[in-house]
Design a protein around this motif. Sequence first.
Motif, PDB file in Angstrom:
ATOM      1  N   ASP A  35      40.362  33.677  33.638  1.00 16.55           N
ATOM      2  CA  ASP A  35      41.045  32.769  34.551  1.00 16.55           C
ATOM      3  C   ASP A  35      40.408  31.384  34.451  1.00 16.55           C
ATOM      4  N   THR A  50      46.927  32.758  33.954  1.00 17.13           N
ATOM      5  CA  THR A  50      46.349  34.066  34.243  1.00 17.13           C
ATOM      6  C   THR A  50      47.249  34.939  35.104  1.00 17.13           C
ATOM      7  N   THR A  51      47.659  34.422  36.259  1.00 15.86           N
ATOM      8  CA  THR A  51      48.420  35.295  37.159  1.00 15.86           C
ATOM      9  C   THR A  51      49.810  35.631  36.618  1.00 15.86           C
ATOM     10  N   THR A  68      41.261  39.871  37.206  1.00 19.00           N
ATOM     11  CA  THR A  68      40.845  38.540  36.785  1.00 19.00           C
ATOM     12  C   THR A  68      39.375  38.577  36.397  1.00 19.00           C
ATOM     13  N   THR A  71      38.268  34.846  38.405  1.00 22.11           N
ATOM     14  CA  THR A  71      38.821  33.639  39.013  1.00 22.11           C
ATOM     15  C   THR A  71      37.714  32.868  39.719  1.00 22.11           C
ATOM     16  N   ARG A  76      41.520  26.452  42.255  1.00 28.06           N
ATOM     17  CA  ARG A  76      42.361  27.275  43.124  1.00 28.06           C
ATOM     18  C   ARG A  76      42.019  27.050  44.592  1.00 28.06           C
ATOM     19  N   LEU A  81      46.110  31.224  46.127  1.00 27.58           N
ATOM     20  CA  LEU A  81      45.718  32.420  45.381  1.00 27.58           C
ATOM     21  C   LEU A  81      46.156  33.687  46.106  1.00 27.58           C
TER      22      LEU A  81
END
Length: 286
Positions: A35, A50-51, A68, A71, A76, A81
């Motif tokens: 991430d 990533t997500t 992840t 992260t 973020r 998130l």
Amino acid sequence: MRFGIAILPEYRWRDAAPRWRRAEEYGFDHAWTYDHLTWAGLQDSPWYGTTPTLTAAATVTSTIKLGTFVTSPNFRHPLALTREILAIEDVSDGRFLCGIGAGGSLDATIQGGPELTPRQRQDRYQEFVKLLDILLTTDGVDFKGEYYETRNGRTLPGCIQQPRVPFILAGNGPRSLRFAAGHGDGWMTTGGAADDLDGWFRSVADLSHRLDDLVEGRPFDRYLSLDSVVYALSSPAAFEDAVGRAAALGFTDVITHWPRAEGVYGGSEEVMEQVATDVIPRLRRA
């Protein structure tokens, strides 16, 4: 021992999807992706979000955990998130693992803003995790901290995994270890700096022993990234040796990387297949 594989978010989905499917077919317990907005090892390579990648991976798998790796607060906000976590949780039917770390320096200032000291990054990280915990377990959150604020942060419908998704907290320093022991559902490490494999495992042993003192005998999951000094999938024997040494130090989970054609984590998919179909089943039986 549980076994994980990290698949870097560098492939077009038509090429990535088969890798995620095969990770599950090979019997890995969890699969992860990085991430970052950019990563030091591959700054000139393609890189995807990533997500969205994990959400897509959830649609082509059915049992493997997805996480992840890891992260961070670098780019973020906990409320944004939270929404992404809830979506991955829903699509995966509760298979998400949230790895979180304090964040490195490379993507810390890529969007502008002041450069934080290591102490400030750790302060921000702890506030990030605490607020994320509140948001994933409470609807309608008012919060004002040093780094983050929410005003009536709505977070319905909540997580499928209760009371929330597991937090696997990364870190090697004394503050990070204390925080992981007190606020995490598990701890993740890449070990300390070392010139060779034996020296690296000595650093890992020191970290694991320090965590022993903090968790005081209670069960606590420990995740070790095996590829910091030597690529664990360089051979079946190398992988088996690394796993054995990790198990002896109390680690419950290990993670290696899907072999790339060249460069960082360069290796052979044939070796990975042999490890997945021969070595890992044998280690499970043992």
